[in-house]
Motif scaffolding. Structure first.
Motif, PDB file in Angstrom:
ATOM      1  N   LYS A 245      -5.249  25.701 -36.377  1.00 30.44           N
ATOM      2  CA  LYS A 245      -4.373  24.762 -36.244  1.00 30.44           C
ATOM      3  C   LYS A 245      -3.215  25.106 -35.508  1.00 30.44           C
ATOM      4  CE  LYS A 245      -6.355  22.571 -40.631  1.00 30.44           C
ATOM      5  NZ  LYS A 245      -6.337  22.205 -41.992  1.00 30.44           N
ATOM      6  N   SER A 246      -2.901  26.303 -35.326  1.00 27.70           N
ATOM      7  CA  SER A 246      -1.692  26.618 -34.678  1.00 27.70           C
ATOM      8  C   SER A 246      -1.261  25.987 -33.456  1.00 27.70           C
ATOM      9  CB  SER A 246      -1.794  28.202 -34.544  1.00 27.70           C
ATOM     10  OG  SER A 246      -0.421  28.593 -33.685  1.00 27.70           O
ATOM     11  N   PRO A 247      -0.098  25.372 -33.264  1.00 28.29           N
ATOM     12  CA  PRO A 247       0.252  24.544 -32.037  1.00 28.29           C
ATOM     13  C   PRO A 247       0.340  25.606 -30.899  1.00 28.29           C
ATOM     14  CG  PRO A 247       1.446  23.939 -33.888  1.00 28.29           C
ATOM     15  CD  PRO A 247       0.846  25.159 -34.221  1.00 28.29           C
ATOM     16  N   VAL A 248       0.882  27.000 -31.312  1.00 29.59           N
ATOM     17  CA  VAL A 248       0.715  27.888 -30.152  1.00 29.59           C
ATOM     18  C   VAL A 248      -0.268  27.824 -29.653  1.00 29.59           C
ATOM     19  CG1 VAL A 248       1.716  30.230 -29.332  1.00 29.59           C
ATOM     20  CG2 VAL A 248       3.054  28.724 -30.961  1.00 29.59           C
ATOM     21  N   LEU A 249      -1.392  28.503 -30.333  1.00 32.23           N
ATOM     22  CA  LEU A 249      -2.787  28.612 -29.805  1.00 32.23           C
ATOM     23  C   LEU A 249      -3.460  27.528 -29.110  1.00 32.23           C
ATOM     24  CD1 LEU A 249      -5.032  30.946 -29.858  1.00 32.23           C
ATOM     25  CD2 LEU A 249      -5.731  29.983 -32.001  1.00 32.23           C
ATOM     26  N   ARG A 250      -3.281  26.453 -29.586  1.00 28.03           N
ATOM     27  CA  ARG A 250      -3.703  25.293 -28.949  1.00 28.03           C
ATOM     28  C   ARG A 250      -3.060  25.167 -27.739  1.00 28.03           C
ATOM     29  NH1 ARG A 250      -4.673  20.514 -33.324  1.00 28.03           N
ATOM     30  NH2 ARG A 250      -6.349  21.474 -34.679  1.00 28.03           N
ATOM     31  N   GLY A 251      -1.685  25.113 -27.479  1.00 27.86           N
ATOM     32  CA  GLY A 251      -1.102  25.051 -26.404  1.00 27.86           C
ATOM     33  C   GLY A 251      -1.519  26.375 -25.311  1.00 27.86           C
ATOM     34  N   ILE A 252      -1.881  27.338 -25.496  1.00 31.63           N
ATOM     35  CA  ILE A 252      -2.049  28.557 -24.885  1.00 31.63           C
ATOM     36  C   ILE A 252      -3.586  28.205 -24.421  1.00 31.63           C
ATOM     37  CG2 ILE A 252      -3.128  30.844 -24.623  1.00 31.63           C
ATOM     38  CD1 ILE A 252      -0.697  31.600 -26.611  1.00 31.63           C
ATOM     39  N   ALA A 253      -4.448  27.608 -25.249  1.00 32.62           N
ATOM     40  CA  ALA A 253      -5.997  27.189 -24.729  1.00 32.62           C
ATOM     41  C   ALA A 253      -5.930  26.222 -23.774  1.00 32.62           C
ATOM     42  CB  ALA A 253      -6.728  26.953 -26.186  1.00 32.62           C
ATOM     43  N   GLY A 254      -5.186  25.127 -23.880  1.00 31.32           N
ATOM     44  CA  GLY A 254      -4.935  24.027 -23.051  1.00 31.32           C
ATOM     45  C   GLY A 254      -4.602  24.337 -21.912  1.00 31.32           C
ATOM     46  N   VAL A 255      -3.609  25.270 -21.643  1.00 35.31           N
ATOM     47  CA  VAL A 255      -2.926  25.887 -20.369  1.00 35.31           C
ATOM     48  C   VAL A 255      -4.158  26.666 -19.932  1.00 35.31           C
ATOM     49  CG1 VAL A 255      -1.420  27.479 -19.241  1.00 35.31           C
ATOM     50  CG2 VAL A 255      -0.608  25.568 -21.034  1.00 35.31           C
ATOM     51  N   VAL A 256      -4.900  27.435 -20.623  1.00 37.71           N
ATOM     52  CA  VAL A 256      -6.112  28.159 -19.840  1.00 37.71           C
ATOM     53  C   VAL A 256      -7.201  27.378 -19.388  1.00 37.71           C
ATOM     54  CG1 VAL A 256      -7.955  29.796 -20.337  1.00 37.71           C
ATOM     55  CG2 VAL A 256      -5.638  30.305 -21.169  1.00 37.71           C
ATOM     56  N   PHE A 257      -7.494  26.403 -20.150  1.00 36.94           N
ATOM     57  CA  PHE A 257      -8.350  25.281 -19.642  1.00 36.94           C
ATOM     58  C   PHE A 257      -8.035  24.523 -18.461  1.00 36.94           C
ATOM     59  CE2 PHE A 257     -10.111  20.946 -19.591  1.00 36.94           C
ATOM     60  CZ  PHE A 257     -11.483  21.270 -19.727  1.00 36.94           C
ATOM     61  N   VAL A 258      -6.655  24.119 -18.334  1.00 42.31           N
ATOM     62  CA  VAL A 258      -6.422  23.347 -17.130  1.00 42.31           C
ATOM     63  C   VAL A 258      -6.359  24.291 -15.876  1.00 42.31           C
ATOM     64  CG1 VAL A 258      -4.359  22.192 -16.060  1.00 42.31           C
ATOM     65  CG2 VAL A 258      -4.848  21.740 -18.419  1.00 42.31           C
ATOM     66  N   LEU A 259      -5.823  25.852 -16.168  1.00 44.84           N
ATOM     67  CA  LEU A 259      -6.020  26.766 -15.100  1.00 44.84           C
ATOM     68  C   LEU A 259      -7.345  26.838 -14.529  1.00 44.84           C
ATOM     69  CD1 LEU A 259      -3.129  29.205 -15.894  1.00 44.84           C
ATOM     70  CD2 LEU A 259      -2.955  27.335 -14.409  1.00 44.84           C
TER      71      LEU A 259
END
Length: 446
Positions: A245-259
């Motif tokens: 549920k960590s916002p930081v982890l979700r943000g990192i995962a989202g950035v990696v997915f977009v890249l």
């Protein structure tokens, strides 16, 4: 009492892990390092070690080395498809040919055997009948070239294949390739085994660490002298839901997915129109590995215009019949050639290498003038059962080659002033194709 800690043990295993990983990475880099590339230009028409069928033969029996080297290339480009030195192929073995017939007889025989047979020459008629009246094609070779071929044949007489390490008469380029291939293959196999062992050791260490940690926790739980802080540390559990549920982890995962999506999209767009790896099924199962590799048939024998035309032609059926009128005549694949000849239809070979119409490419300029080997662009063609497109054949790939490939300007007065001007402006930088205007747009697009 002081709190019980497992950190020293964890740090020890972490240090071991990093040590093994560093050793494995360093070893892999050493093996995968590319060999140094020579900056010297290629002599036009010369052959590199990448082509096993065109290495120059060493002087033997006191023969002229230059004549033998020239005869080697001529023999493999014109004669090796039907003749061997010590074995009968389509035609007779050539060992001792200068002892059986004088050179004054051999020269007109090689140039036009049909004419010699028609003249009623007893020996010519005997050979013609002995080999099922198979007519040797005429060759437009000069007397000097024929003498070079005979010098090569004489130099190769008596050479036999022996056990490993014996003097078998292997040409320097072949021996060098064998040594390089053997060493590289052995090192690669050794490193694969070493990396597998390291991975297994690391897995064992991790499992051992987990087992030891669980055993120590069980032992500690049985002790009665632990205070509240020790019990709290011992019973601590990782809350994976908080990590998820960590916002930081979700943000990192989202950035990696977009890249990742952007990278895949760009790579796909850049690959539009590229056919690297293209390997179509041909109408006849022709093996370059058998013909160009094992039998060492020179590329120019089948692709006759490779050194003198804008394009390397696809061989016609009659070239195949020079050998296959006698060899493997019952093969289902060879019978397809017979049917094509009977029906007077060309074999529908599927083109593998295609360049866009907007790009100008001259095959002879690269092979004859530039001395570029077939393997430079087409890859290890002598090892391919079915030919595939080895290189990307993109504009960037061509330009990089022009930027990195030095020109051999020795003995060519055309380049004298150009080289002087280049050296005065660029110092020790090599005179490449690009230095001669090889990256200008009009070179390939006009």
């Amino acid at each position: 009492m002081n709190s019980i800690r497992l950190r020293p043990l964890s740090r020890l295993f972490l240090a071991l892990f990093l040590t093994f990983a560093a050793v494995g990475n360093t070893s892999a880099q050493d093996v995968g390092a590319a060999p140094a590339v020579s900056k010297e230009g290629v002599v036009p028409g010369a052959t590199a070690a990448a082509t096993p069928a065109t290495a120059a033969a060493p002087a033997a029996g006191g023969g002229d080395a230059a004549a033998i080297a020239a005869g080697d290339a001529l023999f493999k480009g014109n004669c090796a498809q039907c003749h061997a030195i010590n074995d009968v192929v389509v035609g007779p073995a050539l060992a001792g040919i200068t002892k059986r017939r004088p050179v004054s007889w051999l020269i007109p025989w090689i140039k036009n055997s049909s004419k010699v047979v028609a003249s009623g020459d007893e020996y010519a008629v005997k050979i013609y009948n002995q080999y099922q009246k198979q007519q040797m094609p005429s060759f437009q070779l000069s007397d000097t070239e024929i003498n070079s071929i005979l010098a090569y044949v004489t130099a190769e007489e008596g050479k036999i294949v022996g056990p490993p390490g014996a003097d078998t008469g292997i040409k320097p380029a072949d021996g060098a390739n064998a040594a390089v291939d053997g060493t590289a293959g052995g090192d690669a196999k050794y490193m694969d085994i070493l990396l597998i062992v390291l991975v297994v050791v690391l897995i064992v260490l991790v499992v051992t660490l987990v087992i030891i940690a669980n055993i120590m926790k069980d032992v500690l739980r049985g002790r009665k002298d632990l205070d509240g802080r020790d019990i709290e540390v011992l019973e601590t559990r990782t809350d994976w839901t908080r990590l998820y549920k960590s916002p930081v982890l979700r943000g990192i995962a989202g950035v990696v997915f977009v890249l990742a999506v952007l990278y895949t999209s760009v790579q796909g767009a850049m690959g539009v129109g590229l056919q690297q790896g293209y390997q179509p099924t041909q109408p006849i199962a022709f093996s370059h590995k058998l013909h160009a590799g094992e039998n060492q048939i020179n590329c120019a024998y089948c692709h006759t215009s490779v050194y003198k035309s804008k394009s390397a032609n696809i061989p016609s059926a009659n070239i195949c019949m020079n050998c296959h009128s006698q060899i493997k005549t019952e093969s289902p694949e060879i019978k397809k050639i017979y049917r094509a000849i009977e029906r007077k239809q060309p074999i529908q070979w599927v083109r593998v290498h295609n360049l866009p119409d907007l790009a100008y490419f001259n095959h002879s300029q690269h092979t004859q003038v530039g001395g570029i080997e077939c393997q430079t662009c087409h890859g290890p063609i002598q090892n391919m059962e079915v030919v595939y497109q080895y290189s990307p054949l993109t504009m960037g790939w061509c330009i990089n080659c022009h930027r990195e490939t030095p020109l051999n300007t020795k003995g060519n007065g055309y380049y004298n002033n150009l080289v002087k001007l280049h050296d005065s402006a660029n110092g020790a930088a090599p005179f490449t194709v690009s230095s001669n205007g090889g990256t200008e747009c009009s070179k390939c697009h006009y």
